[in-house]
Scaffold this motif. Structure first.
Motif, short mmCIF file in Angstrom:
data_model
loop_
_atom_site.label_atom_id
_atom_site.label_comp_id
_atom_site.label_asym_id
_atom_site.label_seq_id
_atom_site.Cartn_x
_atom_site.Cartn_y
_atom_site.Cartn_z
N HIS A 167 12.28 7.61 -14.81
CA HIS A 167 11.52 8.73 -15.37
C HIS A 167 10.78 8.29 -16.63
CE1 HIS A 167 14.69 11.29 -13.23
NE2 HIS A 167 13.55 11.60 -12.66
N VAL A 168 11.44 7.49 -17.45
CA VAL A 168 10.81 7.01 -18.68
C VAL A 168 9.59 6.15 -18.36
CG1 VAL A 168 11.15 5.66 -20.79
CG2 VAL A 168 12.99 7.14 -19.96
N TYR A 169 9.74 5.24 -17.37
CA TYR A 169 8.62 4.39 -16.99
C TYR A 169 7.45 5.24 -16.47
CZ TYR A 169 12.12 0.61 -17.01
OH TYR A 169 13.10 -0.27 -17.36
N ASP A 170 7.76 6.22 -15.62
CA ASP A 170 6.70 7.06 -15.05
C ASP A 170 5.97 7.84 -16.14
OD1 ASP A 170 7.30 6.20 -12.52
OD2 ASP A 170 8.53 7.96 -12.00
N ALA A 171 6.73 8.39 -17.08
CA ALA A 171 6.11 9.16 -18.17
C ALA A 171 5.25 8.26 -19.05
CB ALA A 171 7.19 9.85 -18.99
N ALA A 172 5.72 7.03 -19.28
CA ALA A 172 4.94 6.10 -20.10
C ALA A 172 3.60 5.77 -19.42
CB ALA A 172 5.74 4.82 -20.35
N LYS A 173 3.62 5.59 -18.11
CA LYS A 173 2.38 5.30 -17.39
C LYS A 173 1.40 6.47 -17.47
CE LYS A 173 4.42 2.07 -14.06
NZ LYS A 173 4.83 1.84 -12.65
N ASP A 174 1.95 7.70 -17.63
CA ASP A 174 1.10 8.89 -17.73
C ASP A 174 0.69 9.19 -19.17
OD1 ASP A 174 1.14 9.31 -15.02
OD2 ASP A 174 2.83 10.71 -15.07
#
Length: 336
Positions: free
Chosen positions: A238-245
């Motif tokens: 979730h952290v990786y996905d949010a960072a990409k966004d």
């Protein structure tokens, strides 16, 4: 067992690999030279049912893969050379005993012999992170290198050392516990009991925990929405996905993770001077957002000749643990 000739090994002899985890176990096979793959089945480990049930599940999947390989090759079962098993440790390779593994609840369990007896095939046992590193060395991102350091980033952080083309185990089979190098002597308490271990900062569970701590401080973020408001469900993914966004809180957590990993990798470069450092596991989801600042941190901290000689890369094999378990068997049997 005598080693098959190279021509036979490359065509119709095969080795089965088992990657045993606390949640799932994966079983597959390759030809003895690694050129062909068979199976690659993942099923729940169900450690809650007890060790006997886990062995039965492993044996069932081995037989499934052996049947597929023999059918594909048109070869008899005797063309299965044996089974390599990768398991969480610590363990004793010579006796084939898992000494202790919290995720499975085992202590002094003779896993190798139990599997060997169940499927009537010779077997070897090695640490699962060692196997993942060896898999990337044999057929993956570190192929062709002689000196390799591997880090496996999941719930915890495991590691493996390949020196001059061979796994290095140390005097008591615990070499490669790279997640437990200290990067902050007064730091966070690790599950191993030490303070300031790399695992306490950069493992998947640690990444999620650091994100929760930032959220508790009132920083705005999209992360609560991603988990329906239940922060106990928050994961590193979730952290990786949010960072990409573009989420600023998540970007900060990934940036700090890169710094912590960079400290650890710099230590490894100075200690072992490897050709390749390969990082496998969920960390690869973060992509350049993690790898670029991590490499920059390594350049700041490690000796320049060591940095210049080393590639720091993500793993490329989806089942590196299985491939590496096969390779450990092959090495132990003199087939590689």
């Amino acid at each position: 067992m005598p080693a098959p000739t190279q021509s036979t090994a490359a065509t119709d002899r095969f080795i089965v690999g088992v990657d045993l985890g606390g949640t799932n176990l994966v079983v597959g096979a390759t030809s003895a030279d690694g050129s062909r793959q068979f199976g690659m089945y993942s099923v729940p480990t169900r450690a809650d049912l007890g060790a006997d049930a886990v062995v039965a599940r492993i044996a069932e999947q081995i037989e499934r893969v052996v049947a597929e390989a023999t059918s594909t090759l048109g070869a008899p079962r005797t063309h299965c050379v044996g089974v390599g098993i990768g398991s969480p440790g610590p363990l004793d390779r010579e006796t084939g005993v898992v000494l202790f593994t919290p995720n499975l609840g085992w202590r002094d369990f003779p896993l190798r012999d139990r599997v060997q007896d169940a499927v009537r095939l010779p077997a070897t046992l090695d640490n699962d992170a060692n196997c993942a590193t060896l898999g990337e060395w044999w057929l993956g991102a570190a192929r062709g290198a002689k000196h390799v350091v591997g880090l496996t980033l999941g719930t915890g952080i495991g590691g493996g050392l390949i020196l001059d083309g061979r796994l290095y185990h140390g005097i008591s089979d615990v070499a490669g516990e790279l997640g437990h190098m200290t990067i902050d002597s007064n730091g966070r308490r690790c599950g191993c009991g030490n303070y300031g271990c790399l695992e306490a900062y950069a493992s998947g569970s640690a990444i999620a925990e650091r994100a929760r701590e930032s959220l508790a401080g009132g920083e705005p973020s999209s992360l609560p929405r991603l988990v329906g408001g239940d922060l106990s469900k928050l994961t590193a993914a979730h952290v990786y996905d949010a960072a990409k966004d573009g989420d600023e809180l998540a970007i900060g957590v990934v940036r700090d993770t890169a710094r912590f990993l960079g400290i650890g990798v710099a230590n490894l470069l100075n200690a072992f001077n490897p050709e390749v450092v390969v990082l496998a596991g969920g960390v690869t989801q973060a992509g350049d957002a993690l790898f670029e600042p991590m490499r920059a941190e390594v350049r700041r901290r490690a000796f320049k000749p060591a940095v210049d000689a080393c590639r720091i890369v993500p793993g490329v094999l989806p089942n590196a643990g299985v491939i590496g378990a096969i390779a450990t068997f092959a090495q132990r049997q003199g087939l590689m």
